[in-house]
Design an enzyme around this catalytic site. Sequence first.
Site, PDB file in Angstrom:
ATOM      1  N   SER A  26      74.215  -1.550  42.821  1.00 13.08           N
ATOM      2  CA  SER A  26      75.084  -2.098  43.838  1.00 13.08           C
ATOM      3  C   SER A  26      76.120  -1.112  44.376  1.00 13.08           C
ATOM      4  CB  SER A  26      75.810  -3.320  43.265  1.00 13.08           C
ATOM      5  OG  SER A  26      76.674  -2.937  42.216  1.00 13.08           O
ATOM      6  N   LYS A  36      84.604   2.088  45.253  1.00 12.43           N
ATOM      7  CA  LYS A  36      83.787   0.894  45.511  1.00 12.43           C
ATOM      8  C   LYS A  36      84.719  -0.280  45.786  1.00 12.43           C
ATOM      9  CE  LYS A  36      80.004  -1.655  43.196  1.00 12.43           C
ATOM     10  NZ  LYS A  36      79.193  -1.708  41.943  1.00 12.43           N
ATOM     11  N   SER A  51      74.122  -0.279  38.150  1.00 15.23           N
ATOM     12  CA  SER A  51      74.631  -0.089  39.513  1.00 15.23           C
ATOM     13  C   SER A  51      75.326   1.224  39.832  1.00 15.23           C
ATOM     14  CB  SER A  51      75.590  -1.221  39.863  1.00 15.23           C
ATOM     15  OG  SER A  51      74.852  -2.334  40.263  1.00 15.23           O
TER      16      SER A  51
END
Length: 479
Positions: free
Chosen positions: A140, A65, A164
């Site tokens: 997210s 990420k 997330s």
Amino acid sequence: MGELHELTVAAATKRIASRELGAAEYVDAWRQAAAGDELNAYLWRAEGGGAEGEGPLAGIPVAVKDIFCTEGVPTTAASRILEGYRPPYTATAVRRLREAGAQLLGKTNLDEFAMGSSNENSAFGPVLNPWDRSRVPGGSSGGSAAAVAGGLAPWAIGTDTGGSIRQPAALCGIVGLKPTYGAISRYGMIAFASSLDQCGPLTRDVTDAALLLDVVQGRDGCDSTSVGIDGGIEAPSLEGLEGLRFAVPAELAHDAIEPGVRAVFEATLERIEQLGGSVAEAPLPHAEHGISAYYVIAPAEASSNLARYDGVRYGMRSEGAGDLIEMYESTRANGFGAEVKRRIMLGTYALSSGYYEAYYGRAQKVRTKIAEDFDAAFADFDFVVTPTSPSVAFGLGEKTGDPLAMYMNDFFTVPMSLAGIPAISIPAGLSEPDGGGPRLPVGFQIAAPAFAEQRLLEAAYALEQDIGFEPSPGEEGDG
Ligand code: GLN
């Protein structure tokens, strides 16, 4: 690529070790797959040949990420304000993966500074769900989840502040684990809400989640809140759930659960019983206030953490300002997106002297109550279970106009974050979305006491074997 991308990482490492599969061949196959990204899952991809590393993960690529700092590699947190930033150091979680032989495959898209539940808050455009490209992958860590589910990465890491990792894992039909707060170092992870942020794996199955967690967990001198997991993590092998007690929180019988999600959840409870586990309702009286407390505490911490983006130290700087204050203001006005500004304003307000006790102080008290509720439940039960998300993946744009509706996606995941305890989402089946359409994955969340990750993974593994979910969109989806 074909068959290679259906291998779990655990299976690939075995083939590489026995020389049935070349490490370079495996890395190159994944580089090619990532290069064909049509989901907007990646913000940056590694180029060049896959050099062979050494260690238990030699030849295993990993998607990261884009909120983890990676030395010399663009790190944006999906924000314009970090455009052009190349960190001078690497996050501990990424460094540990590298030291085990893994290679950085790419940096994945996310909601700006990890603020969101749909990945639509990225400054670089939304990620598409590989099961249905008109829908969100969840957020997210949506880029990481879509990359794994869409055959663009064998596994990935993400961060979870209020859901997330678990929520996008659920919406993309893969496994996502948020470890205990303190299990993994946060060093080099761009801070959103420091008392909640945790790194964790997004993988095709529970065994890979265990493998990844074992590599990245541990105490780190660079993060004084990291303690690691005593004894590390082993590959789970539990068959059956005899004697294990599962609690269903009575208060979480949330009206807004989609009927199809509820049906898969209930069918999973039946499986637990067939496997020898017991299921009973348990009170978790304050959990329903988790969203209210979270959306005070997380923005409060964010408002402080994001004060550092001033146009001087990192990334972009607005040109043409008359003086220093004007430069700060126009950099922040142009650099941050709408959701980030909303959080900074909410957080600054909640922390202002006249309102501190009424909002922040109160939210902290609720947080303590929620943690106490879990402690009480774990006196009688081994696990607490809920659906991961109240719905399957929703349509792009469906909730962007209504921040409160968006925040409600976190209803089931936020309580565990506030309590600091580990929770995993495993795919439990498919369900037709409200309004019709092809069937989409449903996640089942299991939470355990702090640092009981091994036990959590064992139970998730036993259940996973019984469910037999096929983690690729394949014929069901259009990916
Ligand atoms: N959806 C939640 C939020 O927007 C959680 C995000 C996260 O876990 N990073 O804050």
